[in-house]
Design a protein around this motif. Structure first.
Motif: not given
Lengths: 254, 246
Positions: B86, B89-90, B192-193, B196, B233-234, B237, B241
């Motif tokens: 988490e 990345s996020a 993920k990144s 983002f 982004i959230l 995320d 996920t």
């Protein structure tokens, strides 16, 4: 030559330009004048292709820009140079790099040839000493001259100048006006200048288009401007006591 | 402008952005400049934040899992998982939305209000492509490096706690960070990144590019860029996920 035919333009339903027609002559300084809010900037930006017009035609030596696709418009734009009110130099680049920018984007010249061309243009506007300075390090007048050098570096056929004297002192304004006029004649450019500086009108007004409330109200040159019989134009040009005296002297043949 | 119009406007801008550059040479120069500006220049802040967060996670995990029934290696394990899955990345991208996103929005916004973008357009340059594409590609290129750097420095932060306090021994911490390691976690974090990074740069560029007005509007665009990219982004995320881990 640029022919403007029956151009109408509105923003959010509010019409700004009404049926404007005018010829902008090759090798001449064509001035668009008018009071603030009269629509002169909208007219110039429409002619430059920045705004799409609602109806009418704008012909660049017979080529209608309102019917051009975006790639054709981009090609035409390489024949256009523009001097913005605030110079619009790229502040992360030096004066030399600003002038070389259009060459780097669109020419296949070697770095040496591009630098030579940039130096030539900067010499033409008497700015060789500012070659390696950033725009924030030079005066407003020098920024305008650098912007002129950038505008002419690709040998444009059309040069647009948006209030080239704004923010400059009278002496520098005169220098910029004369420089634009010299370049116009030297390279036979169709130059369009949007201004409300009356010194410019008198100094370089070879073809003047007067816009009032979105309509073309008068067209002529700086010698004809003394006797137009156009009340709006006279209120604009001869607003100050000095210009009233100049007009009187002109009418008396002094 | 309502949300649907904004999405349409954003899509049009991205369409204009993802086209062939007018000059590959100029694009290359811009790209390298952006790699340095967004990537290399972000390393100090990534390092500082990651070291301290790694240390804090380690301390908190140790305090909250101190029990004779739980192995002390759990502290290192939990620190590693939190950092990889988490934080690096996020959360890192949320932090970089503040740094990189606001920088992009204000830079492009200032260019808009000072007519520099109009100057590019009138020259026949695709201004969106010239200004935005190198920023997006540079940040997307650099983000795996930043994420890896953040994971490493975060784990070192935790190791510092083990080394300089008596909460946990360095040996226990080392055993914990090696316990049950899945290389896919790193892949998941980097994947993920990448998404983002695209969100941060493209949204910030959109807000900067569409500024109208003066300095006040540039500030507003910069704030909107950070707030909106953080929210998106959230949202992504949660979606990523669910998609990548379940």
């Amino acid at each position: 030559m640029i022919e403007v035919k029956n151009v109408n333009k509105s923003f959010d339903g509010k019409q700004v330009l009404f049926d404007i027609s005018a010829n902008l002559l090759e090798g001449h300084a064509n001035l668009i004048i008018g009071q603030s809010g009269s629509g002169k900037t909208v007219l110039m930006k429409s002619v430059a292709g920045i705004y799409r017009i609602d109806s009418g035609e704008i012909l660049y030596d017979g080529r209608n820009i309102s019917q051009m696709k975006s790639n054709e418009l981009n090609l035409l734009r390489r024949e256009i140079g523009m001097l913005f009110q605030g110079s619009a130099l790229f502040d992360s680049l030096t004066v030399k790099d600003n002038v070389m920018f259009p060459l780097r984007m669109f020419s296949n010249k070697s770095e040496e040839e591009m630098e030579e061309r940039a130096r030539f243009c900067l010499e033409r506007v008497d700015l060789l000493r500012a070659l390696d300075l950033y725009p924030s390090e030079i005066s407003g007048g020098m920024q305008k001259r650098a912007a002129i050098a950038r505008a002419i570096v690709l040998n444009p056929k059309y040069l647009f100048c948006d209030e080239p004297n704004s923010g400059l002192d009278p002496k520098t304004s005169l220098l910029i006006d004369r420089l634009i006029l010299e370049i116009t004649h030297e390279y036979n450019i169709t130059t369009i200048i949007n201004t409300h500086d009356m010194n410019s009108v008198m100094e370089i007004g070879e073809n003047i288009v007067f816009i009032s409330k979105g309509h073309k109200s008068w067209q002529g040159n700086n010698t004809e401007i003394y006797d137009t019989g156009n009340e709006d134009l006279e209120n604009l040009i001869f607003a100050s006591d000095l210009y009233k005296k100049i007009k009187k002297a002109h009418q008396m043949g002094i | 402008m309502n949300a649907i119009e904004r999405v349409g406007d954003y899509s049009r801008l991205m369409w204009k952005t993802f086209s062939k550059p007018d000059s590959w040479k100029m694009f290359g120069k811009q790209y390298v400049r952006e790699l340095h500006k967004q990537g290399i220049n972000s390393l100090p802040i990534v390092c500082i934040i990651s070291v301290f967060i790694g240390a804090v996670i380690c301390i908190q995990m140790r305090i909250n899992t101190e029990s004779p029934f739980l192995p002390s290696q759990l502290t290192g394990y939990a620190t590693r998982e939190t950092m990889i899955l988490e934080f690096s990345s996020a959360i890192l991208c949320l932090i970089l939305a503040g740094k990189v996103g606001s920088n992009i929005a204000s830079e492009i916004g200032t260019m808009r209000i000072t007519e520099q973008i109009d100057a590019l357009d009138i020259m026949g340059v695709n201004s969106a492509n010239y200004l935005i594409l190198p920023k997006i590609l540079a940040f997307v290129t650099m983000i795996p490096c930043l994420v890896t750097f953040s994971i490493t420095t975060g784990l070192l932060g935790g190791f510092g706690v083990a080394l300089f306090t008596e909460m946990i021994t360095p040996m226990e911490y080392e055993q914990g960070i090696q316990y049950s390691f899945l290389p896919y976690s790193i892949q998941y974090s980097i994947e993920k990144s990448l998404v983002f990074a695209f969100i941060v740069t493209s949204i910030a560029s959109y807000y900067g590019y569409t500024v109208k007005g003066g300095a006040r509007e540039v500030g507003k665009a910069s704030t909107n860029a950070v707030v909106n990219s953080s929210v998106i982004i959230l949202l992504f995320d949660v979606m990523l996920t669910k998609l990548l881990l379940s």
